[in-house]
Structure formats: structure tokens, C-alpha cells
Design a protein around this motif. Structure first.
Motif, PDB file in Angstrom:
ATOM      1  N   LEU A   1       0.760  -1.392   0.300  1.00 46.82           N
ATOM      2  CA  LEU A   1      -0.004   0.019   0.117  1.00 46.82           C
ATOM      3  C   LEU A   1       1.163   1.171   0.004  1.00 46.82           C
ATOM      4  O   LEU A   1       0.223   2.483  -0.115  1.00 46.82           O
ATOM      5  N   SER A   2       2.077   1.615   0.304  1.00 46.33           N
ATOM      6  CA  SER A   2       2.933   2.632   0.095  1.00 46.33           C
ATOM      7  C   SER A   2       4.163   2.415  -0.754  1.00 46.33           C
ATOM      8  O   SER A   2       4.944   3.272  -0.915  1.00 46.33           O
ATOM      9  N   ASN A   3       3.937   1.125  -1.311  1.00 47.14           N
ATOM     10  CA  ASN A   3       4.753   0.796  -3.365  1.00 47.14           C
ATOM     11  C   ASN A   3       4.194   2.426  -3.889  1.00 47.14           C
ATOM     12  O   ASN A   3       3.329   3.097  -4.069  1.00 47.14           O
ATOM     13  N   GLY A   4       5.085   2.986  -4.584  1.00 47.64           N
ATOM     14  CA  GLY A   4       5.384   4.232  -5.679  1.00 47.64           C
ATOM     15  C   GLY A   4       4.264   4.233  -6.678  1.00 47.64           C
ATOM     16  O   GLY A   4       3.501   4.614  -7.026  1.00 47.64           O
ATOM     17  N   ILE A   5       4.327   2.730  -7.203  1.00 45.73           N
ATOM     18  CA  ILE A   5       3.897   2.751  -7.781  1.00 45.73           C
ATOM     19  C   ILE A   5       2.292   2.143  -8.109  1.00 45.73           C
ATOM     20  O   ILE A   5       1.243   2.708  -8.931  1.00 45.73           O
TER      21      ILE A   5
ATOM     22  N   THR B   1      -0.175  15.092  -9.751  1.00 45.39           N
ATOM     23  CA  THR B   1      -0.672  14.010  -8.769  1.00 45.39           C
ATOM     24  C   THR B   1       0.971  13.425  -8.686  1.00 45.39           C
ATOM     25  O   THR B   1       0.780  12.303  -7.797  1.00 45.39           O
ATOM     26  N   THR B   2       1.448  13.041  -9.802  1.00 45.50           N
ATOM     27  CA  THR B   2       2.906  11.729  -9.523  1.00 45.50           C
ATOM     28  C   THR B   2       4.048  12.252  -9.006  1.00 45.50           C
ATOM     29  O   THR B   2       4.391  11.637  -7.791  1.00 45.50           O
ATOM     30  N   THR B   3       3.957  13.459  -8.499  1.00 42.08           N
ATOM     31  CA  THR B   3       4.699  14.109  -7.912  1.00 42.08           C
ATOM     32  C   THR B   3       5.343  14.222  -6.726  1.00 42.08           C
ATOM     33  O   THR B   3       5.839  14.075  -5.664  1.00 42.08           O
TER      34      THR B   3
ATOM     35  N   GLN C   1       9.308   5.837  -4.656  1.00 37.65           N
ATOM     36  CA  GLN C   1      11.183   5.123  -4.984  1.00 37.65           C
ATOM     37  C   GLN C   1      11.121   4.835  -6.793  1.00 37.65           C
ATOM     38  O   GLN C   1      11.395   4.796  -7.637  1.00 37.65           O
ATOM     39  N   TYR C   2      10.070   4.986  -7.535  1.00 31.95           N
ATOM     40  CA  TYR C   2       9.959   5.294  -9.045  1.00 31.95           C
ATOM     41  C   TYR C   2       9.056   6.699  -9.809  1.00 31.95           C
ATOM     42  O   TYR C   2       8.000   6.259 -10.043  1.00 31.95           O
TER      43      TYR C   2
END
Length: 425
Positions: A139-143, A217-219, A224-225
Motif C-alpha cells: 500500500l506504500s509502493n510508489g507504483i 499527481t505523480t509528484t 522510489q519509482y
């Protein structure tokens, strides 16, 4: 006369519009072939293809492209699925609730991407803590966070595309399939889904492009991705080189190629349909009697596509055989010689000023900024502030350090004299 003036005005407007629209892309594409270390079209130095090699050797850019494709694929799957479900629900919901439901569905489009990014990060962080998971959980994964954050508003775009297609769908077809014994799943898979396939493809392309170029949004969610847009923003912040222009040129080439390919296929299908419509009964019934139009016949887009591909292949072949080392060396020698000439001129001017200063003869050139006379200490300060900002005023010599009550001409006397705080013996 008036008609001619209107036509000329329209052509002038179109020229200005396309120059404004495509001018930056053309200039950036040109800078990808200039040997200058900074992206610029003028002055032109040497034709080079080295920046493309520099681009493919940049690990950060390549990693950003890989992450962008992974996130784009996940966003396409999730956004198209949610968009199709939302479109089907909109057509099946109670008519009095459609306006409210439609407003709720398209609301994420109106919300700034920064807000969506922050809210996605905060919400899933709270969920992660509530479940007692660690910081390295899924759930904390950047992707995962980036796909979820982008899909919240891209799904709305997909729904609009799919709704436009569903408005032309006749529900009688689904009812007929159900009457013939098909289940709802079979009716959806064999009747509605083939009808929706063009809209699904369009929505998938739209979702991928929106995901690929998203930054706001992505920023907040990439972790880490980092995606390509994040890497490009960081490069611009800390300094860029023409390899960024090379990447932009490749993206433009791919866009033009797929646009021409799509136009070619559409035109070919139209020509094939016209050939079948105009064919006689004998041609339709005969084996091999109907001749479909060839790839290039009556298809200008196909001709442009072939010429475009030949041009790209020619450029790639030239890049493999061409070496700009000699030209670059000449440019570097010219720059070195020019720098040496300027240094010699500056030294000569400095010597001339020193000579005139020694002889007591001054010219207006001696008073220009940057001369030694200007930077040297000048007792005759002509500024409006006198010597208030002269650093030498902070250094007191022995005469000024001694008490001098009789020489103090300030309006406060010696009230602020530090010596008054020390009693005399």
C-alpha cells in the motif's frame, strides 16, 4: 475582392496558428542535432547525432521511461474498467438520478492534480497504518499509489468516451440475445463488447497518454519509482543538455508515425468498403474476382507514411556512418582562439590605461565600469551617500580611537560614546 481578402486572412491565421503550435517542437527537434552543450538552435555549430547516444546511456531517463510504461499499463487497465462500469451504470440508472450521478463521476476532472496526489497519499497511508503494515508494504509502493492517484481522474475521461459510444447502442440487441437463451454475461461479451471495442481502444490510448505525461499527481505519489516527467523536471532544475531534445524528437517522430499509420488504415478500410459496395454480383461471388485496392492506391496518407519511413531510415543510416569529431574540434579551436584574442585585447587595454594613469592623462574609457580606477579606493566619492558604505569606515586608526570631545560635531555630543560607560580613575 472581399472573398479573396477573407481567404488570405484565413490562410494567414492558419499559418500563425500552426507556427505557434508547432514552432517550439520544431526548434526543440533542431537543437537535438546541434553539437552545442546547451539546447539551442543558434548559433549553429556542428551536425551531430551524439545526443541520441547520450540519451540511451542516461540510466535515470531509461528508468523513468520504464516506470512510466509500467504505471501507464496499470492505469489503462484500471481506468478503462472503471470508466466502462461507470458508463454502463449511467445508461441503466434511474433517469432522475442521472444528472447527479454524472456530476459525481466527472468531479475528479475538476479537482486539481495536486489535491488528488496529496489526498491519495494521505488516505492510503492511513489505511496502511490501520492495517498495521510497515512502510515497505504494498500500500506504500510508489507504483501502486501512482496508479491509484492517476486513475481517480483518468477514469472520468474514459467514461466520457465510452458514454458517447453507448448512446448509439440499441438495447434491443441485448434483449434479443437474452430472448434467444444467452445469459447476461454472454450477451455482454458477444453483443455489447464487440460494439464497444473501438471506444475501449480510444479510451485506452487516452488513458495511457494522460498517465504518461502526468506530473501534478505523480509528484506526490511516485516514492522510489520516478516517472519520466519527474526525471525531466529534476534535470531541468539542475541543468539540461540536448539529450532532452533528442527524447522530444523521438516522441514527435513516434507520434507522427502512429498518426499516419492510423490514417492509412482508416483510408484503406474506407476504400475497401467502397470497392465492395460498387462490386457486381459476379465479382462478389467469384473466387478472387473482387480486387481490393492496393496499399498505396488512392491513399495519400500511405504515400506520406512510406516517404516518412524512408526518411527515418536514411537519417538512422547517416547517423551510423557520420562522425562530427573533426567539426567539433574545429569549433573548439575557434572558441579557444577567440577567447585568447579577447584576453589579449583586455590585457592591452589594461596596459594602456595603466600607462595613461602613469602619465596623468585620462580618457572617457578610463571611467567605464570594470576599470582599475573605478575599483581602486577613491577618496573623492561622488555618490549621494558619501562614504557611508565605505568598508574603510569600519576601521578606526589610533587618532580616531582616542577620545575627541572637541572634534565631535554630532547633535548628540558624546552621549553614545562607549568610553562614557567606563569610569576614570
Amino acid at each position: 475582392m472581399n472573398v479573396s481578402a477573407i481567404r488570405i486572412s484565413i490562410w494567414i491565421y492558419l499559418a500563425i496558428f500552426f507556427a505557434y503550435l508547432l514552432g517550439p517542437l520544431v526548434i526543440m527537434s533542431v537543437t537535438a542535432f546541434n553539437s552545442s552543450s546547451f539546447p539551442r538552435a543558434t548559433p549553429w555549430e556542428c551536425l551531430t547525432f551524439d545526443w541520441f547516444g547520450e540519451l540511451f546511456r542516461d540510466e535515470r531517463i531509461l528508468n523513468g521511461i520504464k516506470n512510466s510504461f509500467i504505471i501507464g499499463a496499470g492505469t489503462v487497465v484500471l481506468s478503462v474498467a472503471m470508466g466502462l462500469a461507470g458508463a454502463l451504470m449511467l445508461t441503466q440508472i434511474w433517469p432522475k438520478l442521472r444528472a447527479t450521478y454524472y456530476t459525481i463521476i466527472i468531479a475528479p476532472i475538476l479537482i486539481p492534480g495536486v489535491v488528488l496526489g496529496i489526498s491519495t497519499l494521505v488516505f492510503w497511508d492511513r489505511i496502511n497504518r490501520f492495517l498495521g503494515l510497515g512502510a515497505d508494504s504494498f500500500l506504500s509502493n510508489g507504483i501502486f499509489l501512482t496508479v491509484i492517484g492517476q486513475s481517480t481522474f483518468i477514469a472520468s475521461y474514459c467514461m466520457l468516451v465510452l458514454v458517447a459510444r453507448l448512446q448509439r447502442y440499441e438495447m434491443v440487441q441485448t434483449e434479443a440475445a437474452l430472448d434467444l437463451g444467452a445469459t447476461h454475461a454472454q450477451a455482454f461479451r458477444k453483443v455489447m463488447l464487440p460494439f464497444m471495442r473501438p471506444a475501449i481502444a480510444s479510451a485506452a490510448v487516452l488513458a495511457f497518454l494522460a498517465s504518461f505525461e502526468n506530473y501534478n499527481t505523480t509528484t506526490f505519489t511516485f516514492g522510489q519509482y520516478p516517472t519520466l516527467t519527474i526525471e525531466l523536471a529534476q534535470k531541468v532544475r539542475y541543468g539540461i543538455n540536448p539529450s532532452i531534445s533528442a527524447l522530444a524528437f523521438i516522441i514527435v517522430i513516434l507520434t507522427v508515425f502512429f498518426a499516419l499509420l492510423n490514417e492509412t488504415m482508416i483510408k484503406r478500410r474506407a476504400l475497401a468498403a467502397a470497392a465492395r459496395r460498387d462490386a457486381t454480383v459476379g465479382e462478389m461471388a467469384g473466387n478472387g474476382g473482387l480486387k481490393l485496392p492496393r496499399f498505396l492506391s488512392g491513399n495519400p496518407a500511405a504515400i506520406i507514411l512510406v516517404i516518412f519511413c524512408i526518411g527515418v531510415i536514411t537519417v538512422v543510416g547517416t547517423a551510423t556512418a557520420y562522425s562530427p569529431d573533426v567539426c567539433i574540434q574545429q569549433i573548439q579551436d575557434e572558441k579557444r582562439e577567440g577567447a585568447e584574442r579577447r584576453i589579449q585585447e583586455l590585457r592591452k587595454q589594461r596596459e594602456e590605461r595603466r600607462q595613461r594613469r602613469f602619465e596623468g592623462v585620462f580618457t572617457p574609457d578610463d571611467l567605464t565600469p570594470g576599470t582599475e580606477e573605478e575599483t581602486a579606493p577613491n577618496s573623492g566619492n561622488n555618490s549621494g551617500f558619501g562614504n557611508v558604505f565605505n568598508p574603510g569606515n569600519l576601521q578606526e586608526d589610533e587618532e580616531s580611537a582616542a577620545p575627541a570631545e572637541e572634534s565631535n560635531s554630532s547633535g548628540f555630543g558624546n552621549v553614545f560614546n562607549p568610553g562614557n560607560l567606563q569610569g576614570e580613575e
